[in-house]
Design an enzyme around this catalytic site. Structure first.
Site, PDB file in Angstrom:
ATOM      1  N   ASP A  59      -8.011   3.690   1.079  1.00  0.00           N
ATOM      2  CA  ASP A  59      -7.127   4.011   2.195  1.00  0.00           C
ATOM      3  C   ASP A  59      -7.984   4.534   3.352  1.00  0.00           C
ATOM      4  OD1 ASP A  59      -5.163   4.841   3.951  1.00  0.00           O
ATOM      5  OD2 ASP A  59      -3.948   5.798   2.405  1.00  0.00           O
TER       6      ASP A  59
ATOM      7  N   CYS B 224       0.866  -1.184   0.000  1.00  0.00           N
ATOM      8  CA  CYS B 224       0.000   0.000   0.000  1.00  0.00           C
ATOM      9  C   CYS B 224       0.899   1.229   0.000  1.00  0.00           C
ATOM     10  CB  CYS B 224      -0.999  -0.018   1.157  1.00  0.00           C
ATOM     11  SG  CYS B 224      -0.320   0.292   2.801  1.00  0.00           S
TER      12      CYS B 224
ATOM     13  N   ARG C  84      -3.379  -0.536   5.307  1.00  0.00           N
ATOM     14  CA  ARG C  84      -3.938  -1.638   4.527  1.00  0.00           C
ATOM     15  C   ARG C  84      -3.003  -2.833   4.393  1.00  0.00           C
ATOM     16  NH1 ARG C  84      -5.186   1.871  -0.643  1.00  0.00           N
ATOM     17  NH2 ARG C  84      -3.267   2.819   0.123  1.00  0.00           N
TER      18      ARG C  84
END
Length: 156
Positions: free
Chosen positions: A121, A7, A13
């Protein structure tokens, strides 16, 4: 087999994805995570990621953020990116078709009516955003595990 989850900052994440996938695979699989920026290098996951993982029976608190490196494209067998920007950044470092073929979006194999094609996100959201992202990643990891089982049984 070595799998890398990617990420942006490697604090929200991808640490969740690392923890979730590790929990579903046998120990002979290695799962790690990285970020396309080095802003949080060496930091623990975001506390909200740690909390949602813990709420779901996983401990990701010992993970440390690290920056994605070009040699990761050689080191890992599969690289899953959380969104299209991460995918673009990782692919920009690939030098060969073999490296490019290792890289995909985490959500590629899910029914897009059920989930979007990117993992959003949750950094700027509240805990509900982290809960949603956890469920989304968990669903994707279930599909990945199924595919890996088929691949390894076909290889025998």
């Amino acid at each position: 087999m070595k799998i890398l989850m990617v990420c942006l900052g490697n604090i929200c994440r991808s640490p969740l994805a690392e923890g979730i996938l590790k929990s579903k695979l046998p120990a002979d699989f290695q799962v790690d995570s990285a970020g396309t920026i080095n802003m949080h290098e060496g930091s623990a996951p975001d506390q909200r990621s740690v909390e949602v993982a813990f709420k779901n029976g996983l401990d990701i608190s010992k993970q440390k953020s690290r920056h994605f490196q070009a040699n990761d494209l050689d080191e890992y067998d599969k690289i899953f990116c959380m969104d299209k920007n991460n995918l673009r950044d990782v692919l920009s470092m690939a030098k060969t078709d073999a490296q490019r073929q290792k890289v995909s979006l985490l959500m590629n194999d899910l029914n897009l009516k059920q989930h979007p094609d990117e993992v959003p996100d949750p950094y700027w959201s509240g805990s509900e955003g982290f809960d949603k992202v956890f469920r989304q990643i968990d669903d994707a990891c279930e599909i990945i595990v199924e595919k890996l089982r088929k691949e390894t049984s076909n290889a025998k």
